[in-house]
Design a protein around this motif. Structure first.
Motif, PDB file in Angstrom:
ATOM      1  N   ALA A  57      37.567  15.480   7.008  1.00 26.47           N
ATOM      2  CA  ALA A  57      37.925  14.300   7.037  1.00 26.47           C
ATOM      3  C   ALA A  57      37.274  13.137   7.934  1.00 26.47           C
ATOM      4  N   VAL A  58      37.045  12.121   7.084  1.00 24.01           N
ATOM      5  CA  VAL A  58      35.961  11.297   7.884  1.00 24.01           C
ATOM      6  C   VAL A  58      36.772   9.776   7.554  1.00 24.01           C
ATOM      7  N   SER A  59      35.936   8.869   8.290  1.00 21.75           N
ATOM      8  CA  SER A  59      36.236   7.530   8.070  1.00 21.75           C
ATOM      9  C   SER A  59      35.150   6.756   6.953  1.00 21.75           C
ATOM     10  N   LEU A  60      35.574   5.707   6.207  1.00 23.05           N
ATOM     11  CA  LEU A  60      34.430   5.142   5.579  1.00 23.05           C
ATOM     12  C   LEU A  60      33.616   4.370   6.303  1.00 23.05           C
ATOM     13  N   ASP A  61      34.236   3.890   7.369  1.00 28.94           N
ATOM     14  CA  ASP A  61      33.358   3.014   8.419  1.00 28.94           C
ATOM     15  C   ASP A  61      32.334   4.067   9.206  1.00 28.94           C
ATOM     16  N   ASP A  62      32.677   5.362   9.254  1.00 23.08           N
ATOM     17  CA  ASP A  62      31.703   6.235   9.965  1.00 23.08           C
ATOM     18  C   ASP A  62      30.666   6.586   8.967  1.00 23.08           C
ATOM     19  N   LEU A  63      30.659   6.565   7.707  1.00 18.44           N
ATOM     20  CA  LEU A  63      29.499   6.949   6.809  1.00 18.44           C
ATOM     21  C   LEU A  63      28.188   6.495   7.033  1.00 18.44           C
ATOM     22  N   SER A  64      27.240   7.096   7.054  1.00 20.51           N
ATOM     23  CA  SER A  64      25.785   6.391   7.155  1.00 20.51           C
ATOM     24  C   SER A  64      24.945   6.763   6.105  1.00 20.51           C
ATOM     25  N   THR A  85      24.614  17.236  -3.058  1.00 19.58           N
ATOM     26  CA  THR A  85      25.196  18.309  -2.175  1.00 19.58           C
ATOM     27  C   THR A  85      26.324  17.883  -1.688  1.00 19.58           C
ATOM     28  N   GLN A  86      26.987  16.971  -1.801  1.00 26.63           N
ATOM     29  CA  GLN A  86      28.252  16.451  -1.408  1.00 26.63           C
ATOM     30  C   GLN A  86      28.765  15.302  -2.152  1.00 26.63           C
ATOM     31  N   THR A  87      30.148  15.210  -1.856  1.00 22.66           N
ATOM     32  CA  THR A  87      30.875  14.257  -2.458  1.00 22.66           C
ATOM     33  C   THR A  87      31.867  13.864  -1.525  1.00 22.66           C
ATOM     34  N   ILE A  88      32.231  12.397  -1.602  1.00 18.85           N
ATOM     35  CA  ILE A  88      33.451  11.840  -0.879  1.00 18.85           C
ATOM     36  C   ILE A  88      34.574  11.664  -1.813  1.00 18.85           C
ATOM     37  N   ARG A  89      35.713  12.025  -1.556  1.00 17.54           N
ATOM     38  CA  ARG A  89      37.105  12.161  -2.129  1.00 17.54           C
ATOM     39  C   ARG A  89      38.211  11.634  -1.295  1.00 17.54           C
ATOM     40  N   VAL A  90      38.845  10.611  -1.962  1.00 17.05           N
ATOM     41  CA  VAL A  90      40.008  10.054  -1.379  1.00 17.05           C
ATOM     42  C   VAL A  90      41.390  10.761  -1.900  1.00 17.05           C
ATOM     43  N   ILE A 111      32.744   4.192  -4.107  1.00 16.40           N
ATOM     44  CA  ILE A 111      34.079   4.605  -3.653  1.00 16.40           C
ATOM     45  C   ILE A 111      35.083   3.503  -3.829  1.00 16.40           C
ATOM     46  N   CYS A 112      34.570   2.266  -3.675  1.00 16.47           N
ATOM     47  CA  CYS A 112      35.504   1.206  -3.893  1.00 16.47           C
ATOM     48  C   CYS A 112      35.559   0.833  -5.569  1.00 16.47           C
ATOM     49  N   ARG A 113      34.782   1.024  -6.279  1.00 18.35           N
ATOM     50  CA  ARG A 113      35.023   1.069  -7.713  1.00 18.35           C
ATOM     51  C   ARG A 113      35.814   2.257  -8.156  1.00 18.35           C
ATOM     52  N   ILE A 114      35.691   3.255  -7.542  1.00 15.42           N
ATOM     53  CA  ILE A 114      36.626   4.380  -8.154  1.00 15.42           C
ATOM     54  C   ILE A 114      38.150   4.422  -7.564  1.00 15.42           C
ATOM     55  N   TYR A 115      38.179   3.827  -6.305  1.00 16.62           N
ATOM     56  CA  TYR A 115      39.498   4.039  -5.715  1.00 16.62           C
ATOM     57  C   TYR A 115      40.030   2.436  -5.380  1.00 16.62           C
ATOM     58  N   SER A 116      41.388   2.452  -5.489  1.00 12.26           N
ATOM     59  CA  SER A 116      41.750   1.244  -5.435  1.00 12.26           C
ATOM     60  C   SER A 116      42.060   1.066  -3.893  1.00 12.26           C
ATOM     61  N   GLY A 117      42.061  -0.525  -3.439  1.00 14.28           N
ATOM     62  CA  GLY A 117      42.433  -0.699  -2.012  1.00 14.28           C
ATOM     63  C   GLY A 117      43.544  -0.070  -1.522  1.00 14.28           C
ATOM     64  N   GLN A 118      44.599   0.154  -2.303  1.00 14.91           N
ATOM     65  CA  GLN A 118      45.816   0.777  -1.897  1.00 14.91           C
ATOM     66  C   GLN A 118      45.547   2.103  -1.544  1.00 14.91           C
ATOM     67  N   GLN A 119      44.985   2.782  -2.424  1.00 15.21           N
ATOM     68  CA  GLN A 119      44.574   4.192  -2.419  1.00 15.21           C
ATOM     69  C   GLN A 119      43.710   4.412  -1.240  1.00 15.21           C
ATOM     70  N   LEU A 120      42.825   3.484  -0.955  1.00 14.50           N
ATOM     71  CA  LEU A 120      41.999   3.628   0.404  1.00 14.50           C
ATOM     72  C   LEU A 120      42.724   3.592   1.404  1.00 14.50           C
ATOM     73  N   SER A 121      43.709   2.543   1.655  1.00 11.65           N
ATOM     74  CA  SER A 121      44.410   2.496   2.942  1.00 11.65           C
ATOM     75  C   SER A 121      45.498   3.564   2.997  1.00 11.65           C
ATOM     76  N   GLU A 122      46.076   4.094   1.985  1.00 13.01           N
ATOM     77  CA  GLU A 122      47.197   4.870   1.921  1.00 13.01           C
ATOM     78  C   GLU A 122      46.590   6.410   2.157  1.00 13.01           C
ATOM     79  N   ARG A 123      45.462   6.638   1.939  1.00 13.86           N
ATOM     80  CA  ARG A 123      44.948   8.140   1.500  1.00 13.86           C
ATOM     81  C   ARG A 123      43.855   8.504   2.594  1.00 13.86           C
ATOM     82  N   LYS A 124      43.505   9.745   2.795  1.00 13.44           N
ATOM     83  CA  LYS A 124      42.615  10.165   3.767  1.00 13.44           C
ATOM     84  C   LYS A 124      41.249  10.393   2.856  1.00 13.44           C
ATOM     85  N   VAL A 125      40.276   9.934   3.686  1.00 12.50           N
ATOM     86  CA  VAL A 125      38.910  10.277   3.018  1.00 12.50           C
ATOM     87  C   VAL A 125      38.428  11.492   3.546  1.00 12.50           C
ATOM     88  N   PHE A 126      37.541  12.339   2.583  1.00 10.14           N
ATOM     89  CA  PHE A 126      37.114  13.639   2.941  1.00 10.14           C
ATOM     90  C   PHE A 126      35.777  13.855   2.472  1.00 10.14           C
TER      91      PHE A 126
END
Length: 122
Positions: free
Chosen positions: A52-59, A20-25, A78-93
């Motif tokens: 909007a959330v932080s990857l570090d705050d996910l539990s 019932t949930q998904t994390i998108r960048v 999430i790290c398999r789907i999104y590149s390190g650059q995407q993760l650093s430049e975009r927001k996590v929802f």
């Protein structure tokens, strides 16, 4: 109507109400609470919350409704789907949603297949 795409391995869990949930960048929020969306292979969904959330705050509490056992599994996906650059430049929802009931699915499918002039009259 925007679509949310998922890997096939998640579709049954979504249909059964276990996922019932998904994390998108994203660069910016693409959806909002109250909006309807469509998942190919599942049908229409209602967006319940977009936050909007932080990857570090996910539990682990985020992992379970997302279809994972632990937050480590969720982060690894999430790290398999999104590149390190995407993760650093975009927001996590975090997007929470539910599949609409069968009657609503039918009504929306019928509306989608009506000619535009018939849709505007109703």
């Amino acid at each position: 109507m925007p679509m949310l795409l998922f890997k096939k391995k998640f579709l049954n869990d979504i249909r059964e109400g276990r996922k019932t949930q998904t994390i998108r960048v994203w660069k910016f929020r693409h959806m909002r609470a109250g909006q309807r969306s469509y998942i190919p292979g599942v049908g229409y969904i209602q967006i319940d919350e977009v936050e909007a959330v932080s990857l570090d705050d996910l539990s682990d509490e985020d992992a379970i409704p997302d279809g994972f056992t632990t937050v480590e599994e969720l982060r690894a996906e999430i790290c398999r789907i999104y590149s390190g650059q995407q993760l650093s430049e975009r927001k996590v929802f975090r997007i929470r949603f539910h599949v609409l009931p069968a009657a609503e699915q039918t009504r929306l499918r019928e509306e989608r297949h009506q000619p535009r002039s018939a849709q505007s009259k109703g």
